[in-house]
Design a protein around this motif. Structure first.
Motif: not given
Length: 417
Positions: A122-123, A126
């Protein structure tokens, strides 16, 4: 003896009228000693009795203490047994707890690993989206810089009177050209007095034309915006009011010609904020403009006025085409009359067809009744023909008609007449 009696009778003390002799004192001392001795004996007896009772009580207490000690020892033994059982249970429970904690730690470690993996993914996503947004922001920043350059160019345009007039002229021309058809307006037309308004709108039915001026004085307005103190703002406001009044007077004198232009003319303000400021803080100027028959309009009001003029032009064109519409309506009525006549003829044909159908139904009814009568007749050969091999003799009063096929035999019974 006498000496002893003398000694004993010798006075020792005197209490009032009573004389206390040595004998009396010795007798009193003996009595006191005897009382003390008796008291000592009683005290010793009581002390011995108390010691006996205390010894008995001590023995009882010792027996109670021994019994309690035995109970305590028994309870201690039971407690040790229970403690052993509890220790065994706790050991088993602790082993189960250690196993459960180990399993939970393993599961938690797995979940943490999975969560860390998902968080890392997810990082990364993002960060990728953030990079995309940063790219969009960079693009927007470039657009903003380009827009800032265009604003600077616009400011440079507005700072020049000639280019500023061209800017207001272009906005006005765009609004008029978007709202009116070609031929309904003319830019930079020349009037009979030699004046050249920025736009002339041709009104229908030979009505005078509407003049629009787009050269609004913005120098004093810019001075108001640039003024720092109240005194400078007051001076700039007076100059702005004076410039507007002069411009309104020029429009009224140049563009309002009897029979050639309308009784009113438009002064176009190319900014909504300037228009609102004029109506809010310079109401006297607006009233003077109305008295001079000059209407101050903003881009939105000019657009609304152009739409009204467009509706008037459409209405005029419809009135011009009214005779054509009337002719088409007359021809339409003739077509409707022909359709009505043909429908009436068709109705007559339908009536005749209905009459023919009724007659056909009567004929079919008669045919049906005759068929029912035919069904009542005898079919097949008679018994006499079957037995004799030939035609049977007709009975008296009966006429027989044989068919060629020999299958239909009619009997006609004559009456007694």
């Amino acid at each position: 003896m006498n000496d002893l009696s003398t000694i004993l009778s010798e006075p020792v003390a005197r209490l009032g009228a009573t004389t206390i002799t040595l004998g009396h004192a010795l007798a009193l001392g003996a009595l006191v000693f005897l009382g003390l001795f008796l008291a000592l004996v009683v005290a010793l007896w009581r002390s011995a009795k108390a010691r006996t009772i205390a010894a008995a009580e001590a023995a009882d207490h010792a027996r109670d203490a021994e019994a309690r000690m035995a109970g305590i020892l028994q309870s201690q033994a039971e407690m040790q047994g229970r403690m052993g059982a509890i220790a065994d249970v706790f050991g088993a429970r602790q082993a189960e707890l250690n196993q459960s904690i180990g399993q939970r730690l393993d599961a938690m470690t797995g979940r943490l690993g999975q969560t860390m993996t998902e968080q890392t993914k997810s990082t990364h996503e993002s960060l990728a989206k953030l990079q995309e947004r940063l790219a969009v922001i960079d693009t927007a920043q470039g657009n903003i810089q380009s827009l800032a350059g265009q604003v600077v160019q616009l400011q440079a345009i507005l700072s020049n009177k000639q280019t500023r007039g061209a800017f207001g002229q272009s906005r006005m021309e765009a609004i008029v050209a978007d709202g009116l058809p070609m031929g309904a307006y003319e830019f930079q037309a020349t009037l009979s007095n030699g004046s050249r308004p920025d736009c002339l709108v041709r009104m229908p039915n030979g009505a005078p034309q509407l003049a629009i001026d787009a050269k609004f004085p913005l120098e004093a307005w810019n001075a108001i915006r640039a003024a720092d103190g109240a005194e400078q703002q007051k001076i700039a406001a007076q100059a702005f009011r004076r410039d507007i009044e002069i411009h309104v007077r020029d429009i009224s004198e140049k563009y309002l010609i009897q029979g050639e232009t309308q009784d009113t003319a438009f002064m176009f303000v190319p900014s909504e904020s300037v228009f609102a400021e004029i109506h809010e803080n310079f109401d006297a100027v607006v009233q003077k403009a109305h008295r001079a028959r000059v209407i101050i309009v903003s881009p939105s009001l000019l657009m609304l006025s152009i739409q009204v003029i467009q509706a008037i032009l459409k209405d005029a064109r419809m009135r011009e085409q009214a005779h054509l519409i009337q002719g088409e309506v007359i021809r339409l009525m003739e077509d409707v009359a022909r359709v009505d006549e043909r429908v009436r003829r068709l109705q007559t044909h339908f009536g005749q067809s209905a009459k023919d159908i009724d007659e056909i139904l009567v004929s079919t009814s008669k045919v049906t009744k005759r068929g029912q009568k035919i069904e009542a007749l005898e079919f097949g050969e008679s018994e006499a023909e079957v037995r004799g091999g030939g035609p049977a003799k007709a009975e008296a009063g009966v006429r027989v008609a044989d068919s060629k096929t020999g299958q239909l035999r009619l009997r006609v019974v004559e009456g007694d007449d």
